[in-house]
Write an enzyme that holds these catalytic residues in place. Structure first.
Site, short mmCIF file in Angstrom:
data_model
loop_
_atom_site.label_atom_id
_atom_site.label_comp_id
_atom_site.label_asym_id
_atom_site.label_seq_id
_atom_site.Cartn_x
_atom_site.Cartn_y
_atom_site.Cartn_z
N HIS A 120 24.09 -19.70 46.99
CA HIS A 120 24.40 -18.33 46.55
C HIS A 120 24.94 -18.41 45.12
O HIS A 120 25.50 -19.42 44.71
CB HIS A 120 25.46 -17.76 47.50
CG HIS A 120 25.74 -16.30 47.32
ND1 HIS A 120 26.59 -15.83 46.33
CD2 HIS A 120 25.33 -15.21 48.02
CE1 HIS A 120 26.68 -14.51 46.44
NE2 HIS A 120 25.92 -14.11 47.45
N ASP A 197 30.71 -23.76 51.38
CA ASP A 197 30.62 -22.30 51.44
C ASP A 197 30.29 -21.93 52.89
O ASP A 197 29.16 -22.08 53.34
CB ASP A 197 29.53 -21.82 50.48
CG ASP A 197 29.23 -20.32 50.61
OD1 ASP A 197 29.83 -19.66 51.48
OD2 ASP A 197 28.39 -19.83 49.83
N GLN A 200 28.34 -17.84 55.65
CA GLN A 200 27.28 -17.51 56.60
C GLN A 200 27.32 -18.37 57.86
O GLN A 200 26.44 -18.24 58.72
CB GLN A 200 25.91 -17.65 55.93
CG GLN A 200 25.70 -16.72 54.75
CD GLN A 200 25.63 -15.26 55.12
OE1 GLN A 200 25.34 -14.91 56.26
NE2 GLN A 200 25.90 -14.39 54.17
N LYS A 223 32.52 -10.54 56.61
CA LYS A 223 31.31 -11.04 57.26
C LYS A 223 31.58 -11.48 58.70
O LYS A 223 30.64 -11.85 59.41
CB LYS A 223 30.72 -12.20 56.45
CG LYS A 223 30.20 -11.78 55.07
CD LYS A 223 29.55 -12.93 54.36
CE LYS A 223 29.21 -12.60 52.91
NZ LYS A 223 28.14 -11.59 52.77
N CYS A 361 21.17 -12.70 45.80
CA CYS A 361 22.09 -13.53 44.99
C CYS A 361 21.73 -15.01 45.12
O CYS A 361 22.62 -15.87 45.22
CB CYS A 361 23.55 -13.29 45.38
SG CYS A 361 24.12 -11.62 45.05
#
Length: 402
Positions: A120, A197, A200, A223, A361
């Site tokens: 991202h 990261d 997700q 999220k 992104c």
């Protein structure tokens, strides 16, 4: 999952263009259960006072709730200590914090960071800013056509100038679950720390900091059914102690004079200014909510939806699915024939189906795929096979128009 769960999310019962809402944009943000909204409303109504600095009752009560939320986060990701839990505005700020502070402390001209082609922008641009400022170099892990990282090439990227690895746990475009356990192990063989990261991954399956042994891990509240404007940076205490503060101001200081400032102990060293103590309570309530449902159950449900969606999409003429990794979760990106992704998304919206379109992104990934963008359907615990059927029927209808 139990269909009654949907009643916890009132927005799912609304209509769009006189059609039932089918919300499949969870990779961008999830909807919020009533318990989260109620907890935040209750705090504003009954416990609204600034935290940590007040001696009065409301301030002490708000402080207790805020720090209890930190403990909830610690427990949810199985960190060793609340000192390793830093509240931020989200994954983006968490990634920027590490990039800035780590480079200030440990990187100079010619030193290297390893990223992947599927990152991202929030895990690319902060490092590019440091490259422009300090002359560091970015090395990129390639991937195969299935959307899986090339681990052999990854091994070869390490050298005496490698200082840190920063990679996504799960691709927000491809849904690929990267083999971060192996990637962390390889990096540690070279005494190189790893930033993950987790934006997700954290909403979809259990994450365990002590089992992963990563050095830093970031995720966003919005999220994972929590409020916007709140996120988490986990960092091993040994690393956080060595990093300089990212921002200066109130809250993060021990003492200030015009001659010298000393900084607070962890985690407050990295939390300048008034924290979003209402959002932290909302995040804690969201984590309690998914914990009660069971992350294993959520993962199994979303895996089923992902497999079912891909099976059904493959029956559509001209369908191209991006991301066919063996380990894949909760995201399906696609194009149909020569239909522009924006046209597909706009017309699906008129049918009440909310999907994401564009480059998500992740423009370097789009360049690797040779496209400008995709349509992305992303799933959450409240989605159903019936909604997948509605998506497939909608795509067929739009395709016929072209």
């Amino acid at each position: 999952m139990n269909c009654n769960i949907r009643s916890d999310f009132p927005i799912l019962s609304r209509t769009v263009y006189d059609r039932p809402l089918v919300y499949l944009d969870n990779g961008a943000t999830t909807q919020k259960p009533l318990c989260v909204l109620d907890a935040m409303r209750d705090e504003y109504l009954n416990v609204n006072a600034n935290v940590h600095r007040g001696v009065h009752y409301l301030s002490q009560q708000a402080t207790d709730l805020h720090e209890a939320a930190r403990e909830t986060v610690r427990r949810f990701i199985n960190a060793r200590s609340t000192s390793e839990i830093i509240f931020t505005r989200g994954t983006t700020e968490s990634m920027n914090l590490v990039a800035s502070s780590f480079c200030d402390a440990f990187m100079g001209e010619g030193d290297e960071v390893i990223l992947s082609v599927m990152e991202h922008h929030s895990n690319i641009v902060p490092w590019q800013l440091q490259a422009a400022k300090k002359g560091i170099a970015i090395r990129v892990i390639p991937m195969n056509d299935r959307g899986e990282l090339d681990i052999d090439t990854y091994r070869q990227l390490f050298n005496e100038r490698t200082r840190i690895v920063s990679v996504a746990h799960v691709s927000n475009v491809l849904g690929t679950i990267n083999p971060i356990e192996e990637m962390i192990r390889i990096a540690h063989e070279h005494d190189v720390p790893v930033l993950i990261d987790g934006a997700q991954s954290t909403p979809h399956f259990a994450v365990d900091m002590q089992a992963l042994d990563c050095d830093f891990f970031a995720f966003s509240g919005h999220k994972i059914y929590g409020p916007t404007g709140i996120g988490v940076l986990y960092g091993k205490e040994a690393w956080l102690d060595r990093l300089p503060p990212y921002q200066g101001g109130g809250e993060m200081i021990e003492s200030v004079s015009f001659e010298k400032t000393t900084f607070e102990r962890l985690p407050f060293k990295f939390e300048a200014g008034t924290p979003d103590f209402v959002a932290s309570v909302g995040l804690a309530k969201a984590l309690d909510y998914v914990s009660a449902l069971g992350m294993d159950r959520i993962h199994a449900h979303e895996e089923d939806l992902t497999r079912y969606c891909m099976q059904q999409l493959r029956t559509i003429e001209g369908m191209r699915i991006f991301g066919e990794a063996e380990q894949k979760d909760a995201v399906v990106s696609f194009l149909v024939g020569n239909i522009h992704h924006l046209d597909m998304g706009t017309l699906l919206d008129r049918l009440g189906i909310a999907v994401r379109t564009g480059h998500h992104c992740a423009q370097p990934l789009m360049i690797r795929l040779g496209i400008q963008g995709t349509v992305r359907a992303s799933f959450a615990l409240y989605n159903t096979r019936e909604e997948v059927d509605a998506l497939v029927a909608g795509i067929r209808r739009v395709s016929q128009m072209f």
